[in-house]
Design a protein around this motif. Structure first.
Motif, PDB file in Angstrom:
ATOM      1  N   MET A   1       0.838  -1.193   0.000  1.00  0.00           N
ATOM      2  CA  MET A   1       0.000   0.000   0.000  1.00  0.00           C
ATOM      3  C   MET A   1       0.873   1.243   0.000  1.00  0.00           C
ATOM      4  SD  MET A   1      -3.048   1.001   2.678  1.00  0.00           S
ATOM      5  CE  MET A   1      -4.112  -0.325   2.095  1.00  0.00           C
ATOM      6  N   ASN A   2       0.397   2.309  -0.659  1.00  0.00           N
ATOM      7  CA  ASN A   2       1.162   3.546  -0.645  1.00  0.00           C
ATOM      8  C   ASN A   2       0.956   4.291   0.677  1.00  0.00           C
ATOM      9  OD1 ASN A   2      -1.467   4.418  -1.085  1.00  0.00           O
ATOM     10  ND2 ASN A   2      -0.913   5.960  -2.603  1.00  0.00           N
ATOM     11  N   GLN A   3       1.675   5.400   0.849  1.00  0.00           N
ATOM     12  CA  GLN A   3       1.700   6.058   2.149  1.00  0.00           C
ATOM     13  C   GLN A   3       0.352   6.616   2.566  1.00  0.00           C
ATOM     14  OE1 GLN A   3       4.215   9.592   2.533  1.00  0.00           O
ATOM     15  NE2 GLN A   3       4.857   8.884   4.552  1.00  0.00           N
ATOM     16  N   ASP A   4      -0.421   7.179   1.630  1.00  0.00           N
ATOM     17  CA  ASP A   4      -1.690   7.791   2.028  1.00  0.00           C
ATOM     18  C   ASP A   4      -2.863   6.809   2.005  1.00  0.00           C
ATOM     19  OD1 ASP A   4      -2.341   7.513  -0.648  1.00  0.00           O
ATOM     20  OD2 ASP A   4      -2.276   9.645  -1.106  1.00  0.00           O
ATOM     21  N   GLY A   5      -2.585   5.541   1.717  1.00  0.00           N
ATOM     22  CA  GLY A   5      -3.623   4.524   1.813  1.00  0.00           C
ATOM     23  C   GLY A   5      -4.651   4.547   0.710  1.00  0.00           C
ATOM     24  N   THR A   6      -4.301   5.112  -0.450  1.00  0.00           N
ATOM     25  CA  THR A   6      -5.266   5.181  -1.552  1.00  0.00           C
ATOM     26  C   THR A   6      -5.030   4.128  -2.627  1.00  0.00           C
ATOM     27  OG1 THR A   6      -3.884   6.811  -2.693  1.00  0.00           O
ATOM     28  CG2 THR A   6      -5.620   7.649  -1.230  1.00  0.00           C
ATOM     29  N   LEU A  24      -3.134  -7.578  -8.702  1.00  0.00           N
ATOM     30  CA  LEU A  24      -4.222  -6.623  -8.865  1.00  0.00           C
ATOM     31  C   LEU A  24      -3.859  -5.322  -8.159  1.00  0.00           C
ATOM     32  CD1 LEU A  24      -7.373  -8.854  -8.236  1.00  0.00           C
ATOM     33  CD2 LEU A  24      -6.504  -8.033 -10.433  1.00  0.00           C
ATOM     34  N   VAL A  25      -4.086  -4.201  -8.828  1.00  0.00           N
ATOM     35  CA  VAL A  25      -3.892  -2.886  -8.226  1.00  0.00           C
ATOM     36  C   VAL A  25      -5.268  -2.297  -7.947  1.00  0.00           C
ATOM     37  CG1 VAL A  25      -2.839  -0.619  -8.465  1.00  0.00           C
ATOM     38  CG2 VAL A  25      -1.781  -2.610  -9.559  1.00  0.00           C
ATOM     39  N   LEU A  26      -5.486  -1.905  -6.699  1.00  0.00           N
ATOM     40  CA  LEU A  26      -6.776  -1.352  -6.294  1.00  0.00           C
ATOM     41  C   LEU A  26      -6.606   0.084  -5.835  1.00  0.00           C
ATOM     42  CD1 LEU A  26      -6.572  -4.548  -5.131  1.00  0.00           C
ATOM     43  CD2 LEU A  26      -8.995  -4.090  -4.813  1.00  0.00           C
ATOM     44  N   GLN A  27      -7.627   0.892  -6.094  1.00  0.00           N
ATOM     45  CA  GLN A  27      -7.618   2.289  -5.677  1.00  0.00           C
ATOM     46  C   GLN A  27      -8.855   2.565  -4.841  1.00  0.00           C
ATOM     47  OE1 GLN A  27      -7.578   5.241  -8.870  1.00  0.00           O
ATOM     48  NE2 GLN A  27      -6.328   6.576  -7.582  1.00  0.00           N
ATOM     49  N   ASP A  55       6.102   1.479  -3.441  1.00  0.00           N
ATOM     50  CA  ASP A  55       6.797   2.601  -2.819  1.00  0.00           C
ATOM     51  C   ASP A  55       5.788   3.550  -2.161  1.00  0.00           C
ATOM     52  OD1 ASP A  55       5.715   3.883  -5.090  1.00  0.00           O
ATOM     53  OD2 ASP A  55       7.390   5.301  -5.161  1.00  0.00           O
ATOM     54  N   LYS A  56       6.277   4.595  -1.505  1.00  0.00           N
ATOM     55  CA  LYS A  56       5.393   5.477  -0.731  1.00  0.00           C
ATOM     56  C   LYS A  56       4.412   6.240  -1.606  1.00  0.00           C
ATOM     57  CE  LYS A  56       7.040   7.667   2.874  1.00  0.00           C
ATOM     58  NZ  LYS A  56       7.853   8.508   3.783  1.00  0.00           N
ATOM     59  N   THR A  57       4.816   6.575  -2.827  1.00  0.00           N
ATOM     60  CA  THR A  57       3.938   7.360  -3.692  1.00  0.00           C
ATOM     61  C   THR A  57       2.917   6.498  -4.423  1.00  0.00           C
ATOM     62  OG1 THR A  57       5.381   7.159  -5.631  1.00  0.00           O
ATOM     63  CG2 THR A  57       5.821   8.985  -4.104  1.00  0.00           C
ATOM     64  N   GLY A  58       3.197   5.205  -4.540  1.00  0.00           N
ATOM     65  CA  GLY A  58       2.358   4.331  -5.335  1.00  0.00           C
ATOM     66  C   GLY A  58       2.715   4.357  -6.814  1.00  0.00           C
ATOM     67  N   ASN A  59       3.812   5.026  -7.160  1.00  0.00           N
ATOM     68  CA  ASN A  59       4.222   5.107  -8.559  1.00  0.00           C
ATOM     69  C   ASN A  59       5.038   3.892  -9.015  1.00  0.00           C
ATOM     70  OD1 ASN A  59       2.983   7.566  -9.102  1.00  0.00           O
ATOM     71  ND2 ASN A  59       4.737   8.737  -8.337  1.00  0.00           N
ATOM     72  N   TYR A  60       5.543   3.116  -8.044  1.00  0.00           N
ATOM     73  CA  TYR A  60       6.345   1.938  -8.384  1.00  0.00           C
ATOM     74  C   TYR A  60       5.813   0.710  -7.647  1.00  0.00           C
ATOM     75  CZ  TYR A  60       9.857   5.030 -10.436  1.00  0.00           C
ATOM     76  OH  TYR A  60      10.498   5.958 -11.214  1.00  0.00           O
ATOM     77  N   ILE A  61       5.791  -0.420  -8.357  1.00  0.00           N
ATOM     78  CA  ILE A  61       5.409  -1.695  -7.768  1.00  0.00           C
ATOM     79  C   ILE A  61       6.488  -2.716  -8.115  1.00  0.00           C
ATOM     80  CG2 ILE A  61       3.751  -3.602  -7.815  1.00  0.00           C
ATOM     81  CD1 ILE A  61       1.551  -1.591  -8.329  1.00  0.00           C
ATOM     82  N   LEU A  62       6.942  -3.431  -7.110  1.00  0.00           N
ATOM     83  CA  LEU A  62       7.957  -4.477  -7.257  1.00  0.00           C
ATOM     84  C   LEU A  62       7.286  -5.828  -7.064  1.00  0.00           C
ATOM     85  CD1 LEU A  62      11.014  -5.330  -7.382  1.00  0.00           C
ATOM     86  CD2 LEU A  62      11.047  -5.016  -4.897  1.00  0.00           C
ATOM     87  N   VAL A  63       7.483  -6.751  -8.003  1.00  0.00           N
ATOM     88  CA  VAL A  63       6.832  -8.061  -7.949  1.00  0.00           C
ATOM     89  C   VAL A  63       7.881  -9.155  -8.050  1.00  0.00           C
ATOM     90  CG1 VAL A  63       5.088  -9.569  -8.961  1.00  0.00           C
ATOM     91  CG2 VAL A  63       4.787  -7.085  -9.054  1.00  0.00           C
ATOM     92  N   GLY A  64       7.857 -10.096  -7.102  1.00  0.00           N
ATOM     93  CA  GLY A  64       8.785 -11.217  -7.104  1.00  0.00           C
ATOM     94  C   GLY A  64       8.176 -12.445  -7.748  1.00  0.00           C
ATOM     95  N   ALA A  65       9.014 -13.191  -8.482  1.00  0.00           N
ATOM     96  CA  ALA A  65       8.581 -14.425  -9.146  1.00  0.00           C
ATOM     97  C   ALA A  65       9.604 -15.509  -8.825  1.00  0.00           C
ATOM     98  CB  ALA A  65       8.468 -14.216 -10.648  1.00  0.00           C
ATOM     99  N   ASP A  66       9.357 -16.254  -7.754  1.00  0.00           N
ATOM    100  CA  ASP A  66      10.391 -17.135  -7.223  1.00  0.00           C
ATOM    101  C   ASP A  66      10.586 -18.424  -8.002  1.00  0.00           C
ATOM    102  OD1 ASP A  66       8.117 -18.523  -6.537  1.00  0.00           O
ATOM    103  OD2 ASP A  66       8.569 -18.660  -4.399  1.00  0.00           O
ATOM    104  N   ALA A  67       9.746 -18.701  -9.008  1.00  0.00           N
ATOM    105  CA  ALA A  67       9.841 -19.971  -9.726  1.00  0.00           C
ATOM    106  C   ALA A  67      10.628 -19.869 -11.027  1.00  0.00           C
ATOM    107  CB  ALA A  67       8.441 -20.517 -10.012  1.00  0.00           C
ATOM    108  N   GLN A  68      11.302 -18.725 -11.279  1.00  0.00           N
ATOM    109  CA  GLN A  68      12.060 -18.583 -12.521  1.00  0.00           C
ATOM    110  C   GLN A  68      13.148 -19.651 -12.612  1.00  0.00           C
ATOM    111  OE1 GLN A  68      11.549 -16.431 -15.028  1.00  0.00           O
ATOM    112  NE2 GLN A  68      13.186 -17.409 -16.184  1.00  0.00           N
ATOM    113  N   PRO A  69      13.100 -20.516 -13.624  1.00  0.00           N
ATOM    114  CA  PRO A  69      14.109 -21.581 -13.704  1.00  0.00           C
ATOM    115  C   PRO A  69      15.377 -21.131 -14.407  1.00  0.00           C
ATOM    116  CG  PRO A  69      12.497 -21.876 -15.434  1.00  0.00           C
ATOM    117  CD  PRO A  69      12.076 -20.648 -14.669  1.00  0.00           C
TER     118      PRO A  69
END
Length: 261
Positions: A1-6, A24-27, A55-69
Protein backbone atom coordinates in the motif's frame (compact mmCIF):
# COMPACT_ATOMS: atom_id res chain seq x y z
CA UNK A 1 0.00 0.00 0.00
CA UNK A 2 1.16 3.55 -0.64
CA UNK A 3 1.70 6.06 2.15
CA UNK A 4 -1.69 7.79 2.03
CA UNK A 5 -3.62 4.52 1.81
CA UNK A 6 -5.27 5.18 -1.55
CA UNK A 7 -3.52 2.45 -3.59
CA UNK A 8 -2.88 -1.21 -2.83
CA UNK A 9 -1.30 -4.10 -4.74
CA UNK A 10 -2.33 -7.71 -4.06
CA UNK A 11 -0.85 -10.96 -5.38
CA UNK A 12 -3.35 -13.40 -6.83
CA UNK A 13 -3.07 -17.11 -7.61
CA UNK A 14 -3.19 -18.26 -11.26
CA UNK A 15 -6.39 -18.03 -13.22
CA UNK A 16 -8.06 -21.20 -14.50
CA UNK A 17 -6.00 -22.67 -17.32
CA UNK A 18 -2.86 -20.72 -16.40
CA UNK A 19 0.21 -21.40 -14.28
CA UNK A 20 1.04 -17.72 -13.90
CA UNK A 21 -0.11 -15.61 -10.98
CA UNK A 22 -0.75 -11.89 -11.32
CA UNK A 23 -1.08 -8.70 -9.28
CA UNK A 24 -4.22 -6.62 -8.86
CA UNK A 25 -3.89 -2.89 -8.23
CA UNK A 26 -6.78 -1.35 -6.29
CA UNK A 27 -7.62 2.29 -5.68
CA UNK A 28 -9.77 3.62 -2.87
CA UNK A 29 -12.72 5.85 -3.67
CA UNK A 30 -14.53 6.91 -0.51
CA UNK A 31 -15.22 3.66 1.33
CA UNK A 32 -14.91 1.44 -1.76
CA UNK A 33 -11.94 -0.21 -3.42
CA UNK A 34 -11.90 -0.63 -7.20
CA UNK A 35 -9.54 -2.62 -9.43
CA UNK A 36 -7.68 -0.14 -11.64
CA UNK A 37 -4.94 -2.32 -13.13
CA UNK A 38 -3.78 -5.92 -13.52
CA UNK A 39 -0.10 -6.82 -13.78
CA UNK A 40 0.35 -10.07 -15.68
CA UNK A 41 3.32 -12.27 -16.44
CA UNK A 42 6.22 -10.58 -18.18
CA UNK A 43 7.43 -12.32 -21.35
CA UNK A 44 10.52 -14.39 -20.57
CA UNK A 45 9.69 -14.79 -16.89
CA UNK A 46 7.94 -17.70 -15.22
CA UNK A 47 5.50 -15.53 -13.36
CA UNK A 48 4.09 -16.75 -10.07
CA UNK A 49 3.64 -13.32 -8.43
CA UNK A 50 4.79 -14.71 -5.10
CA UNK A 51 5.35 -11.31 -3.49
CA UNK A 52 4.68 -7.62 -4.04
CA UNK A 53 5.77 -4.25 -2.63
CA UNK A 54 4.88 -0.63 -3.38
CA UNK A 55 6.80 2.60 -2.82
CA UNK A 56 5.39 5.48 -0.73
CA UNK A 57 3.94 7.36 -3.69
CA UNK A 58 2.36 4.33 -5.33
CA UNK A 59 4.22 5.11 -8.56
CA UNK A 60 6.34 1.94 -8.38
CA UNK A 61 5.41 -1.69 -7.77
CA UNK A 62 7.96 -4.48 -7.26
CA UNK A 63 6.83 -8.06 -7.95
CA UNK A 64 8.79 -11.22 -7.10
CA UNK A 65 8.58 -14.42 -9.15
CA UNK A 66 10.39 -17.14 -7.22
CA UNK A 67 9.84 -19.97 -9.73
CA UNK A 68 12.06 -18.58 -12.52
CA UNK A 69 14.11 -21.58 -13.70
CA UNK A 70 17.78 -21.57 -14.64
CA UNK A 71 18.50 -25.05 -15.87
CA UNK A 72 16.65 -27.38 -13.51
CA UNK A 73 16.78 -25.00 -10.54
CA UNK A 74 14.26 -22.39 -9.40
CA UNK A 75 16.52 -19.36 -9.14
CA UNK A 76 13.93 -16.58 -9.15
CA UNK A 77 13.35 -13.19 -10.72
CA UNK A 78 11.56 -9.89 -10.21
CA UNK A 79 10.04 -7.05 -12.19
CA UNK A 80 9.50 -3.41 -11.28
CA UNK A 81 6.60 -1.43 -12.73
CA UNK A 82 6.24 2.32 -13.04
CA UNK A 83 2.93 4.17 -13.17
CA UNK A 84 2.44 6.54 -16.10
CA UNK A 85 -0.85 8.11 -17.13
CA UNK A 86 -2.60 6.03 -14.47
CA UNK A 87 -1.33 2.66 -15.75
CA UNK A 88 1.63 0.53 -14.74
CA UNK A 89 4.20 -0.56 -17.33
CA UNK A 90 7.29 -2.71 -16.86
CA UNK A 91 10.38 -0.61 -16.21
CA UNK A 92 12.85 -3.45 -15.66
CA UNK A 93 12.97 -7.23 -15.25
CA UNK A 94 15.79 -9.11 -13.56
CA UNK A 95 16.64 -12.81 -13.40
CA UNK A 96 18.74 -13.14 -10.27
CA UNK A 97 22.28 -14.62 -10.38
CA UNK A 98 22.63 -18.40 -10.40
CA UNK A 99 24.38 -19.43 -7.16
CA UNK A 100 24.31 -23.12 -8.06
CA UNK A 101 21.41 -23.77 -5.70
CA UNK A 102 17.64 -23.33 -6.06
CA UNK A 103 17.22 -20.40 -3.67
CA UNK A 104 13.93 -19.07 -5.16
CA UNK A 105 14.70 -15.36 -5.11
CA UNK A 106 11.54 -13.29 -5.13
CA UNK A 107 9.75 -15.27 -2.42
CA UNK A 108 9.63 -11.95 -0.60
CA UNK A 109 10.40 -8.40 -1.77
CA UNK A 110 10.58 -4.91 -0.30
CA UNK A 111 11.02 -1.44 -1.77
CA UNK A 112 12.41 1.71 -0.18
CA UNK A 113 10.15 4.74 0.06
CA UNK A 114 11.54 6.41 -3.07
CA UNK A 115 11.95 3.11 -5.00
CA UNK A 116 15.73 3.54 -5.18
CA UNK A 117 16.48 0.26 -3.35
CA UNK A 118 14.88 -3.15 -3.91
CA UNK A 119 15.42 -6.03 -1.49
CA UNK A 120 14.82 -9.59 -2.67
CA UNK A 121 14.51 -12.58 -0.35
CA UNK A 122 15.96 -15.91 -1.55
CA UNK A 123 15.15 -18.31 1.30
CA UNK A 124 15.20 -21.76 -0.28
CA UNK A 125 18.92 -22.52 -0.23
CA UNK A 126 19.24 -23.80 3.34
CA UNK A 127 22.66 -22.75 4.58
CA UNK A 128 23.10 -20.88 1.27
CA UNK A 129 19.84 -18.90 1.58
CA UNK A 130 20.39 -15.18 1.21
CA UNK A 131 18.96 -11.71 0.64
CA UNK A 132 19.84 -9.65 -2.44
CA UNK A 133 20.03 -5.85 -2.51
CA UNK A 134 19.58 -3.92 -5.75
CA UNK A 135 20.18 -0.16 -5.97
CA UNK A 136 19.69 2.33 -8.80
CA UNK A 137 22.84 3.38 -10.65
CA UNK A 138 23.46 6.60 -12.56
CA UNK A 139 21.29 5.29 -15.40
CA UNK A 140 18.40 4.70 -12.98
CA UNK A 141 18.78 0.93 -13.43
CA UNK A 142 18.51 -1.44 -10.48
CA UNK A 143 21.83 -3.29 -10.13
CA UNK A 144 22.95 -5.88 -7.58
CA UNK A 145 25.07 -4.17 -4.93
CA UNK A 146 25.00 -6.64 -2.03
CA UNK A 147 24.36 -10.29 -1.25
CA UNK A 148 23.48 -10.67 2.42
CA UNK A 149 23.72 -14.01 4.21
CA UNK A 150 23.97 -15.54 7.65
CA UNK A 151 27.65 -15.36 8.44
CA UNK A 152 27.38 -17.23 11.74
CA UNK A 153 25.80 -20.60 12.48
CA UNK A 154 24.60 -21.37 8.94
CA UNK A 155 22.45 -24.51 8.90
CA UNK A 156 20.65 -26.64 6.33
CA UNK A 157 17.38 -25.72 8.09
CA UNK A 158 17.86 -21.99 7.50
CA UNK A 159 15.43 -20.01 5.35
CA UNK A 160 17.13 -16.62 5.43
CA UNK A 161 15.11 -14.16 3.36
CA UNK A 162 11.69 -15.68 4.08
CA UNK A 163 10.61 -12.14 4.87
CA UNK A 164 12.56 -9.01 4.00
CA UNK A 165 11.83 -5.37 4.72
CA UNK A 166 13.70 -2.14 4.06
CA UNK A 167 12.79 1.00 5.97
CA UNK A 168 11.22 3.77 3.90
CA UNK A 169 14.27 5.98 4.36
CA UNK A 170 16.49 3.23 2.90
CA UNK A 171 18.83 3.01 5.90
CA UNK A 172 17.88 -0.34 7.45
CA UNK A 173 17.13 -3.86 6.19
CA UNK A 174 15.57 -6.67 8.22
CA UNK A 175 15.62 -10.25 6.91
CA UNK A 176 14.26 -13.30 8.70
CA UNK A 177 14.93 -17.01 8.90
CA UNK A 178 11.90 -18.40 10.79
CA UNK A 179 13.13 -22.00 10.47
CA UNK A 180 16.53 -21.20 11.96
CA UNK A 181 17.68 -23.07 15.07
CA UNK A 182 19.33 -19.92 16.39
CA UNK A 183 22.13 -20.55 18.85
CA UNK A 184 20.56 -23.76 20.20
CA UNK A 185 20.59 -26.62 17.71
CA UNK A 186 17.81 -28.42 19.62
CA UNK A 187 15.31 -25.61 18.97
CA UNK A 188 14.05 -26.50 15.50
CA UNK A 189 12.07 -23.74 13.75
CA UNK A 190 12.86 -21.23 16.49
CA UNK A 191 13.69 -18.39 14.10
CA UNK A 192 15.68 -15.17 14.03
CA UNK A 193 15.82 -11.77 12.30
CA UNK A 194 19.04 -10.11 11.16
CA UNK A 195 19.37 -6.32 10.94
CA UNK A 196 21.65 -4.66 8.36
CA UNK A 197 22.67 -1.04 7.97
CA UNK A 198 25.07 0.76 5.66
CA UNK A 199 28.48 1.27 7.25
CA UNK A 200 30.98 3.14 5.05
CA UNK A 201 28.61 2.53 2.13
CA UNK A 202 28.58 -1.25 2.72
CA UNK A 203 25.52 -3.16 3.94
CA UNK A 204 26.69 -4.62 7.26
CA UNK A 205 25.02 -6.83 9.83
CA UNK A 206 24.57 -4.84 13.03
CA UNK A 207 22.40 -7.17 15.12
CA UNK A 208 20.66 -10.55 15.29
CA UNK A 209 17.23 -10.52 16.95
CA UNK A 210 15.77 -13.61 18.62
CA UNK A 211 12.84 -14.42 20.86
CA UNK A 212 13.58 -13.57 24.53
CA UNK A 213 12.57 -17.13 25.52
CA UNK A 214 13.57 -19.31 22.55
CA UNK A 215 11.96 -22.70 22.09
CA UNK A 216 11.03 -25.13 19.35
CA UNK A 217 8.36 -24.17 16.81
CA UNK A 218 8.14 -20.41 17.33
CA UNK A 219 8.82 -19.51 13.67
CA UNK A 220 10.06 -16.12 14.90
CA UNK A 221 10.18 -13.81 11.86
CA UNK A 222 7.45 -15.42 9.77
CA UNK A 223 6.50 -11.82 9.09
CA UNK A 224 8.13 -8.50 9.99
CA UNK A 225 7.96 -4.75 9.50
CA UNK A 226 10.24 -1.74 10.06
CA UNK A 227 9.17 1.81 10.85
CA UNK A 228 9.94 4.43 8.20
CA UNK A 229 13.11 5.49 10.04
CA UNK A 230 14.25 1.92 10.75
CA UNK A 231 14.21 2.40 14.52
CA UNK A 232 11.27 0.10 15.39
CA UNK A 233 10.96 -3.55 14.35
CA UNK A 234 7.81 -5.64 14.64
CA UNK A 235 8.04 -9.43 14.30
CA UNK A 236 5.35 -12.04 13.79
CA UNK A 237 5.71 -15.20 15.90
CA UNK A 238 2.96 -17.67 14.89
CA UNK A 239 4.16 -20.33 17.34
CA UNK A 240 4.31 -17.98 20.33
CA UNK A 241 2.01 -18.14 23.38
CA UNK A 242 1.50 -21.85 23.01
CA UNK A 243 0.64 -21.62 19.33
CA UNK A 244 -1.80 -18.71 19.66
CA UNK A 245 0.75 -16.40 18.06
CA UNK A 246 2.46 -13.16 19.04
CA UNK A 247 3.53 -9.86 17.56
CA UNK A 248 6.68 -8.54 19.23
CA UNK A 249 8.12 -5.01 19.08
CA UNK A 250 11.78 -4.03 19.36
CA UNK A 251 13.61 -0.70 19.49
CA UNK A 252 16.77 -0.48 17.35
CA UNK A 253 19.50 1.93 18.41
CA UNK A 254 22.82 1.41 16.66
CA UNK A 255 23.72 -2.25 17.18
CA UNK A 256 21.50 -2.53 20.25
CA UNK A 257 18.03 -4.07 19.87
CA UNK A 258 15.71 -3.90 22.87
CA UNK A 259 12.52 -5.91 23.32
CA UNK A 260 9.67 -3.56 24.21
CA UNK A 261 6.44 -5.57 24.15
Amino acid sequence: MNQDGTLAAICSSPKIGSTAGYVLVLQRSGTSWNIVDELNRVDGLVWHAQSVAMDKTGNYILVGADAQPVGASKIGSFAIYRRQAGKYTVEQTVITPDPGVAYEAGSSVSLSGNASIAVIGAPAGGAASRTLVYERDNDNTLVLTATLSKTTDPHSADSFGTRVYISADGTTIAASSPTSRGVNTTHANCGEVIIFRKVDNVWTRVSTVRHPTPTTGLYFGQDLHLSDDGLILSVGVPGGTGGLGEVMFFDIEGSTVTYKS
